[in-house]
Design a protein around this motif. Structure first.
Motif, PDB file in Angstrom:
ATOM      1  N   LEU A   1       1.153  10.887   7.093  1.00 60.17           N
ATOM      2  CA  LEU A   1       1.011  10.417   5.714  1.00 60.17           C
ATOM      3  C   LEU A   1       2.384  10.301   5.055  1.00 60.17           C
ATOM      4  O   LEU A   1       3.171  11.253   5.047  1.00 60.17           O
ATOM      5  CB  LEU A   1       0.133  11.372   4.910  1.00 60.17           C
ATOM      6  CG  LEU A   1      -0.222  10.928   3.491  1.00 60.17           C
ATOM      7  CD1 LEU A   1      -1.085   9.675   3.513  1.00 60.17           C
ATOM      8  CD2 LEU A   1      -0.950  12.055   2.744  1.00 60.17           C
ATOM      9  N   SER A   2       2.677   9.122   4.505  1.00 60.00           N
ATOM     10  CA  SER A   2       4.002   8.863   3.949  1.00 60.00           C
ATOM     11  C   SER A   2       3.900   8.053   2.663  1.00 60.00           C
ATOM     12  O   SER A   2       3.020   7.208   2.513  1.00 60.00           O
ATOM     13  CB  SER A   2       4.869   8.081   4.950  1.00 60.00           C
ATOM     14  OG  SER A   2       4.955   8.755   6.192  1.00 60.00           O
ATOM     15  N   LYS A   3       4.822   8.340   1.745  1.00 56.09           N
ATOM     16  CA  LYS A   3       4.936   7.564   0.519  1.00 56.09           C
ATOM     17  C   LYS A   3       6.420   7.364   0.216  1.00 56.09           C
ATOM     18  O   LYS A   3       7.184   8.329   0.090  1.00 56.09           O
ATOM     19  CB  LYS A   3       4.257   8.282  -0.657  1.00 56.09           C
ATOM     20  CG  LYS A   3       4.335   7.506  -1.968  1.00 56.09           C
ATOM     21  CD  LYS A   3       3.604   6.173  -1.898  1.00 56.09           C
ATOM     22  CE  LYS A   3       3.635   5.440  -3.230  1.00 56.09           C
ATOM     23  NZ  LYS A   3       2.942   4.144  -3.152  1.00 56.09           N
ATOM     24  N   ARG A   4       6.789   6.082   0.078  1.00 56.67           N
ATOM     25  CA  ARG A   4       8.184   5.748  -0.179  1.00 56.67           C
ATOM     26  C   ARG A   4       8.323   5.094  -1.544  1.00 56.67           C
ATOM     27  O   ARG A   4       7.569   4.181  -1.886  1.00 56.67           O
ATOM     28  CB  ARG A   4       8.716   4.806   0.906  1.00 56.67           C
ATOM     29  CG  ARG A   4      10.183   4.443   0.751  1.00 56.67           C
ATOM     30  CD  ARG A   4      10.677   3.691   1.956  1.00 56.67           C
ATOM     31  NE  ARG A   4      12.099   3.378   1.867  1.00 56.67           N
ATOM     32  CZ  ARG A   4      12.822   2.909   2.864  1.00 56.67           C
ATOM     33  NH1 ARG A   4      12.242   2.686   4.037  1.00 56.67           N
ATOM     34  NH2 ARG A   4      14.103   2.653   2.703  1.00 56.67           N
ATOM     35  N   TYR A   5       9.280   5.569  -2.334  1.00 57.05           N
ATOM     36  CA  TYR A   5       9.634   4.958  -3.609  1.00 57.05           C
ATOM     37  C   TYR A   5      11.061   4.415  -3.473  1.00 57.05           C
ATOM     38  O   TYR A   5      12.015   5.183  -3.383  1.00 57.05           O
ATOM     39  CB  TYR A   5       9.565   5.973  -4.747  1.00 57.05           C
ATOM     40  CG  TYR A   5       8.168   6.460  -5.040  1.00 57.05           C
ATOM     41  CD1 TYR A   5       7.239   5.654  -5.695  1.00 57.05           C
ATOM     42  CD2 TYR A   5       7.767   7.743  -4.660  1.00 57.05           C
ATOM     43  CE1 TYR A   5       5.955   6.103  -5.974  1.00 57.05           C
ATOM     44  CE2 TYR A   5       6.483   8.201  -4.942  1.00 57.05           C
ATOM     45  CZ  TYR A   5       5.589   7.371  -5.595  1.00 57.05           C
ATOM     46  OH  TYR A   5       4.317   7.820  -5.859  1.00 57.05           O
ATOM     47  N   ARG A   6      11.182   3.100  -3.402  1.00 57.33           N
ATOM     48  CA  ARG A   6      12.474   2.441  -3.184  1.00 57.33           C
ATOM     49  C   ARG A   6      13.107   2.979  -1.897  1.00 57.33           C
ATOM     50  O   ARG A   6      12.587   2.800  -0.815  1.00 57.33           O
ATOM     51  CB  ARG A   6      13.373   2.595  -4.405  1.00 57.33           C
ATOM     52  CG  ARG A   6      12.810   1.895  -5.645  1.00 57.33           C
ATOM     53  CD  ARG A   6      13.748   1.994  -6.825  1.00 57.33           C
ATOM     54  NE  ARG A   6      13.178   1.285  -7.995  1.00 57.33           N
ATOM     55  CZ  ARG A   6      13.751   1.246  -9.169  1.00 57.33           C
ATOM     56  NH1 ARG A   6      14.929   1.846  -9.363  1.00 57.33           N
ATOM     57  NH2 ARG A   6      13.174   0.592 -10.185  1.00 57.33           N
ATOM     58  N   ASP A   7      14.226   3.691  -2.026  1.00 50.30           N
ATOM     59  CA  ASP A   7      14.913   4.134  -0.813  1.00 50.30           C
ATOM     60  C   ASP A   7      14.659   5.606  -0.500  1.00 50.30           C
ATOM     61  O   ASP A   7      15.341   6.192   0.341  1.00 50.30           O
ATOM     62  CB  ASP A   7      16.422   3.902  -0.937  1.00 50.30           C
ATOM     63  CG  ASP A   7      17.031   4.645  -2.132  1.00 50.30           C
ATOM     64  OD1 ASP A   7      16.256   5.103  -2.992  1.00 50.30           O
ATOM     65  OD2 ASP A   7      18.267   4.748  -2.189  1.00 50.30           O
ATOM     66  N   LYS A   8      13.667   6.219  -1.150  1.00 48.19           N
ATOM     67  CA  LYS A   8      13.408   7.646  -0.931  1.00 48.19           C
ATOM     68  C   LYS A   8      11.983   7.863  -0.435  1.00 48.19           C
ATOM     69  O   LYS A   8      11.025   7.319  -0.999  1.00 48.19           O
ATOM     70  CB  LYS A   8      13.623   8.431  -2.230  1.00 48.19           C
ATOM     71  CG  LYS A   8      13.347   9.928  -2.067  1.00 48.19           C
ATOM     72  CD  LYS A   8      13.505  10.684  -3.370  1.00 48.19           C
ATOM     73  CE  LYS A   8      13.174  12.160  -3.195  1.00 48.19           C
ATOM     74  NZ  LYS A   8      13.275  12.911  -4.450  1.00 48.19           N
ATOM     75  N   TRP A   9      11.869   8.689   0.618  1.00 47.70           N
ATOM     76  CA  TRP A   9      10.557   9.092   1.116  1.00 47.70           C
ATOM     77  C   TRP A   9      10.117  10.346   0.365  1.00 47.70           C
ATOM     78  O   TRP A   9      10.621  11.437   0.621  1.00 47.70           O
ATOM     79  CB  TRP A   9      10.613   9.372   2.618  1.00 47.70           C
ATOM     80  CG  TRP A   9      10.811   8.146   3.452  1.00 47.70           C
ATOM     81  CD1 TRP A   9      11.989   7.663   3.930  1.00 47.70           C
ATOM     82  CD2 TRP A   9       9.791   7.243   3.879  1.00 47.70           C
ATOM     83  NE1 TRP A   9      11.773   6.502   4.643  1.00 47.70           N
ATOM     84  CE2 TRP A   9      10.430   6.221   4.631  1.00 47.70           C
ATOM     85  CE3 TRP A   9       8.407   7.180   3.705  1.00 47.70           C
ATOM     86  CZ2 TRP A   9       9.734   5.171   5.204  1.00 47.70           C
ATOM     87  CZ3 TRP A   9       7.708   6.142   4.283  1.00 47.70           C
ATOM     88  CH2 TRP A   9       8.363   5.138   5.013  1.00 47.70           C
ATOM     89  N   ALA A  10       9.182  10.197  -0.575  1.00 51.17           N
ATOM     90  CA  ALA A  10       8.667  11.356  -1.305  1.00 51.17           C
ATOM     91  C   ALA A  10       7.775  12.207  -0.411  1.00 51.17           C
ATOM     92  O   ALA A  10       7.751  13.438  -0.515  1.00 51.17           O
ATOM     93  CB  ALA A  10       7.887  10.891  -2.537  1.00 51.17           C
TER      94      ALA A  10
END
Length: 303
Positions: free
Chosen positions: A9-18
């Motif tokens: 499970l992954s969530k990316r905001y722009r250049d950062k993986w939250a």
């Protein structure tokens, strides 16, 4: 049975993986303590699990169904960050409004039962803007209980509470788990409080799962132990196991031997010396819960 199961499970905001390829598993009946420093990805993970955010990659399943499945989502109650309360309405009026929006049967009866469950007076008429922080948090949990969920997702529910409020929240969560059989995933950075209720833990750092561990396993890892380094670690371990009948020990990286039983350090030293094994380091190590978690999260403990 896995109530929550995530795979990559992954969530990316722009250049950062939250959230970064997170594998998380919560069993039915767990009180799962979700631990991480600020910005580690706890809140984002909970948002993904309750459908408030879409994953960039990976999969999450609740009750063995995709998180977008309507039947699965009806079984989930969530309190993420601050509860959405109408400040000029009373607690009862807030609950009745949400119950009506959810189309619940017998909303008045459910509201009365939930207010009693969370310890708020059913006849209280003062508006929520005059509630204490503890009352607002209990009301937030009450909102999450509308509809009779089987799973609760709670994001920092004791944050900002005084000691009495923390105790009341702790007792309420234990009661919900014990009497209603609710599975609860609760994030918190107050480690001492989590240790009083959690049956399983997940430690997250920079969006990645560092470790998942049961309360029993954690208790063993946080036990006192005799720390030993010798010039022939494998031979030393075999010798001590035979001579002292040890059953609770482990060999750590770089040849560190940890003995979790009550053994006399002087006797250990004598046995090794007589066998021609040089002792390089030896001492009693005391590990507390906070120290263990901070070590796993890559932090340092400060007094």
């Amino acid at each position: 049975m896995a109530v929550i199961q995530t795979t990559g499970l992954s969530k990316r905001y722009r250049d950062k993986w939250a959230v970064d390829h997170l594998d998380l598993r919560v069993e039915q009946g767990d009180i799962y303590g979700f631990i991480g420093q600020n910005g580690a990805g706890k809140s984002t993970t909970l948002k993904l699990l309750c459908g408030l955010a879409r994953p960039t990659q990976g999969e999450a399943r609740i009750f063995d169904r995709p998180i977008r499945d309507a039947a699965a989502r009806r079984r989930v109650g969530a309190l993420i960050e601050q509860p959405g309360l109408y400040a000029d309405l009373s607690g009862r009026e807030n609950l009745q409004l949400y119950a009506t929006l959810l189309g619940l049967d017998s909303p008045r009866r459910q509201v009365d039962e939930i207010l009693n469950t969370v310890g708020l007076p059913a006849a209280e008429k003062k508006p929520v803007k005059h509630y204490s922080m503890g009352m607002k948090q209990r009301l937030g949990v009450a909102l999450a209980l509308l509809g009779g969920p089987d799973l609760l997702l709670l994001d920092e529910p004791i944050n900002g509470l005084d000691p009495e409020g923390i105790r009341e929240m702790r007792e309420m969560l234990l009661r919900l788990n014990r009497e209603r059989g609710l599975t609860i995933l609760v994030s918190s950075h107050i480690l001492g409080e989590l240790s009083k209720i959690a049956t399983r833990y997940g430690i997250i750092q920079h969006g990645r799962m560092v470790e998942q561990i049961t309360a029993e396993e954690l208790e063993q890892k946080c036990a006192d132990y005799l720390h030993l380094r010798a010039d022939q670690p494998q031979k030393a371990a075999a010798l001590l196991e035979r001579e002292l009948h040890m059953t609770r020990w482990e060999m750590r990286p770089e040849g560190e031997l940890r003995i979790y039983e009550a053994v006399d350090a002087k006797t250990v030293g004598q046995i090794l010396t007589q066998a021609g094994i040089a002792v390089e380091e030896m001492g009693l190590h005391r590990q507390d819960l906070e120290g263990y978690f901070l070590e796993r999260m890559g932090g340092e403990k400060h007094d």
